[in-house]
Design an enzyme around this catalytic site. Structure first.
Site, PDB file in Angstrom:
ATOM      1  CD  GLU A 185      -3.063  -1.039   2.206  1.00 52.14           C
ATOM      2  OE1 GLU A 185      -2.940  -0.251   3.156  1.00 52.14           O
ATOM      3  OE2 GLU A 185      -4.082  -1.742   2.036  1.00 52.14           O
ATOM      4  CD  GLU A 254      -4.737  -5.965   2.522  1.00 58.09           C
ATOM      5  OE1 GLU A 254      -5.494  -5.175   3.120  1.00 58.09           O
ATOM      6  OE2 GLU A 254      -3.499  -6.014   2.722  1.00 58.09           O
TER       7      GLU A 254
END
Ligand SMILES: *[C@@H]1O[C@H](CO)[C@@H](O)[C@H](O)[C@H]1NC(C)=O
Ligand SMILES: *[C@@H]1O[C@H](CO)[C@@H](O)[C@H](O)[C@H]1NC(C)=O
Length: 727
Positions: A185, A254
């Site tokens: 991320e 995710e």
């Protein structure tokens, strides 16, 4: 003769050609715009996160088995650098950190692995997985174009890759690892820091690809990936995500199955119907890989949780914290996986044709040239069921749902229709009323310890290096006999400003007050009247860290501890500053220095019991022994009568308890329909954020288990009890 020979030559030629073709696809992993291609075959891959240190090696085989029964193809895990390299160059790959064993168990079960090396992982894990010592390497700055960071990162990533290679764990070697991840991320950080972030991303990608693993690398939440890396989506919904490179498959690393519990917050959950709906929408829009984050969330044992993150990391995952099936979620998703797999041949070989069936209804139809027809009929309306016509047949679509028709006729699955009952898993009382003994942690003062001292206030983690949650800040105040307050009885006010995360204030060995921060603002200020007497007064401040930050631009630069100012108001001279006077420091507790969690440590101090047992007092160590509950059901300890501290069973830390922190938030009735966010379906408002703490079965003996509790705030240990979790 001649004819036979010719046939033989032909056969040999065919055989040779056949092996050539086969070997060129066997043991390979590649991808195209549709999907991952393993051994020459495009695949829809269903994956689930199980983080190995969040359970025990004894739990791993069962968790993996349940994942396989649940229809998963892949197990995904991060690699936890600070667990593997607790001090520079001293590696740890045993017990819960036996990464190779974990991967081999996944292989034995016939599943693949997605290894997210990071090595920054976020994960609500202490310091985002980066070792604390790394911060103190000269010139260090995390996750940017910084030489020392890049050097350390490369060393660790290369070490993990080499380990996987030498254990023959990459798919082209015959192993289970089909994909990797570098960084985590990073996009949002790069967006904020600009040029050095861009340079770091490019370096990161080159470094990773240069390790020649033979399997693809992904970067999640990273829009500007280099050509040789796949960018992927994380979130509650990802149907509209488009990889930057149209030649890359559409992947969802995710799929948030719920959310984490923070101390002070309610317990989040995500309805199975909405979770299944989000996945069906992703698949009907060209998605070919999705991973449940988490499939089993588990437990933040020891001091591994991030800032203010609870010890339970249940995440409302399909397998609960204790390793039991979270029903009906697990079954509902298992049924979804079966339906998707029925459609796999069409999904991997064609793009959907999208047609409208109504105002908020659509059909996504896959009809490959090779034959077959698959349809996804969706109703995005979150209030109304709608009757639609599709290929001349009527279908009833519940609100906020997708129906899956593997033959374009028969509905085999609808995301909003649950066919299983709730598991009714609950905590059953098992045993309690233990016979406790207590030991008072001494309140230290300046006189005893001036090995560490200075005329200034030090940042906490700089001093403790996170070897303990605790740092004592101690100083003295001399009160002359003619101070007015001694006569008026109007006590002076002590004000202490701390960067976090919690603070207990003692004056002359007596508790004056306790304050703590919260996730959104870890800073605390104590301000209160203090009892001072003529002569020397000892001020001892116990500052606590509650996990280190795991997210945010340069989270490594966040401070903790008493940084001041510290003032005393209400003296003859008005207000005095204590900030720049002599402070001495003590790292950790005396009970920690004596290792009271061990048999040897416990026998080195004098414990009291019966009427002398300390109760509702701060800074107390408690010990008792107990028998394991009968049977095999998972075990937990009910800490609702306690405040804050840490728990050890047979020498193993089962984590921080903080049942004294009551959950604030909104716990409204939960409707599965409508866009989900982490605040939508919460429970336990007005209750402790976490009441039960998991004690893994494998850490228990049949009898004579040693239980040690350190209590910071004050609690009633006689009400601590054991429960078993039954389904
Ligand atoms: C699926 O992918 C194809 C090829 O990139 C694209 O043309 C199409 O719009 C996509 N369909 C959906 C529903 O995303
Ligand atoms: C860090 O701790 C050392 C002593 O261990 C001290 O000399 C130094 O000033 C401290 N720095 C900060 C920023 O607190």
């Amino acid at each position: 003769m001649g004819k036979v020979l010719r046939i033989n030559i032909l056969l040999v030629f065919i055989l040779f050609f056949f092996t050539l073709v086969c070997s060129s696809v066997r043991g390979t992993v590649s991808y195209d715009d549709k999907a991952f291609v393993i051994d020459g075959k495009r695949r829809i891959l269903i994956s689930g996160s199980i983080h190995y240190p969040r359970s025990t090696p004894e739990m791993w085989p069962d968790l993996i088995k349940k994942a396989k029964h649940g229809g998963l193809d892949v197990i995904q895990t991060y690699v936890f650098w600070n667990g593997h390299e607790p001090s520079p160059g001293k590696y740890n790959f045993v017990g819960r950190y036996d990464l190779v064993k974990f991967i081999k168990l996944v292989k034995q079960a016939g599943l693949y692995v997605h290894l997210r090396i990071g090595p920054y992982v976020c994960a609500e894990w202490n310091f985002g997985g980066i070792p604390v010592w790394l911060k103190y390497v000269p010139g260090m700055e995390f996750r940017t174009d910084n030489k020392p960071f890049k050097a350390a990162m490369k060393t660790f990533v290369a070490k993990i890759v080499d380990m996987m290679k030498s254990e023959i764990l990459f798919e082209p070697q015959g192993g289970p690892i089909i994909m990797l991840q570098i960084e985590n991320e990073y996009g949002p950080v790069e967006y904020e820091i600009g040029a050095p972030g861009k340079a770091y991303t490019a370096w990161t990608a080159n470094m990773a690809v240069g390790l020649n693993t033979g399997v693809p690398w992904i970067m999640c939440k990273q829009e500007d990936v280099p050509a040789n890396i796949i960018d992927t989506c994380n979130g509650f919904y990802c149907e509209n995500f488009k990889p930057k490179n149209p030649k890359n498959p559409k992947m969802w690393t995710e799929v948030w199955t719920g959310w984490y519990t923070k101390f002070g917050g309610p317990v989040p959950s995500r309805p199975a119907e909405d979770l299944a709906f989000s996945i069906a929408r992703f698949i009907q829009n060209n998605g070919s890989f999705f991973n449940y984050y988490m499939y089993h969330g588990g437990t933040n044992f020891d001091r591994t949780s991030g800032l203010f993150v609870a010890t339970s990391y249940d995440y409302d995952a399909p397998i609960d914290e204790y390793g039991l099936l979270n029903q009906p979620k697990w079954q509902h998703l298992t049924d979804l996986h079966k339906a998707i797999k029925q459609c796999e041949p069409a999904l991997v070989s064609s793009y959907p044709t999208v047609t409208s069936l109504g105002k908020n209804q659509e059909a996504h139809v896959f009809s490959p040239n090779s034959g077959g027809c698959v349809a996804f009929l969706s109703n995005y309306d979150h209030k109304y069921s709608v009757r639609v016509n599709f290929q001349n047949l009527p279908y009833n679509l519940p609100p906020w749902s997708v129906s899956i028709l593997p033959d374009c006729k028969t509905v085999v699955y609808n995301t909003a229709i649950i066919g299983t009952k709730a598991s009714g898993a609950k905590m059953e009382p098992s045993s309690g009323g233990f016979s406790w003994q207590s030991f008072n942690e001494e309140i230290p003062s300046t006189a005893e310890s001036d090995k560490l001292a200075a005329n200034e206030l030090w940042e906490q983690i700089n001093v403790t290096r996170d070897s303990s949650d605790y740092l004592w800040y101690m100083t003295e105040v001399n009160i002359v006999p003619n101070e007015g307050f001694l006569k008026t009885g109007k006590s002076p006010v002590l004000t202490v400003k701390s960067a976090g995360h919690a603070l207990s204030v003692f004056v002359n060995g007596q508790l004056s007050g306790i304050v703590h921060g919260r996730l959104k603002n870890p800073k605390v200020t104590y301000s209160g009247n203090v009892k001072l007497q003529a002569g020397i007064n000892k001020i001892s401040l116990l500052s606590y860290a509650v996990g280190l930050p795991n997210i945010g631009v340069h989270f490594e630069k966040w401070n903790a501890g008493v940084l001041g100012p510290v003032t005393l108001r209400g003296l003859n001279s008005g207000t005095i500053e204590l900030t720049k006077q002599r402070w001495s420091y003590l790292i950790g507790l005396k009970g920690q220095a004596k290792s009271l969690q061990t048999d040897k440590g416990r026998s080195s101090v004098k414990w009291v019991k019966g009427s002398l047992l300390a109760q509702k007092q701060p800074l107390i160590w408690y010990k008792t022994t107990f028998n394991a509950p009968r049977g095999n059901d998972p075990v937990a300890i009910d800490m609702s009568s306690m405040g804050k501290g840490e728990i050890w069973v047979n020498g193993q830390s089962i984590g921080r308890h903080w049942s004294g922190y009551i959950a604030k938030g909104s716990c409204n009735p939960c409707n599965y329909a409508g866009t989900y966010n982490e605040n939508k379906c919460q429970t336990d408002c007005g209750q402790p954020s976490q009441r039960w703490y998991h004690i893994p079965r494998s850490w228990l003996k049949a009898s004579g288990n040693q239980l040690v509790v350190f209590e910071e705030w004050g609690g009633d240990p006689t009400k601590i009890s054991l429960v078993t979790r039954t389904a």
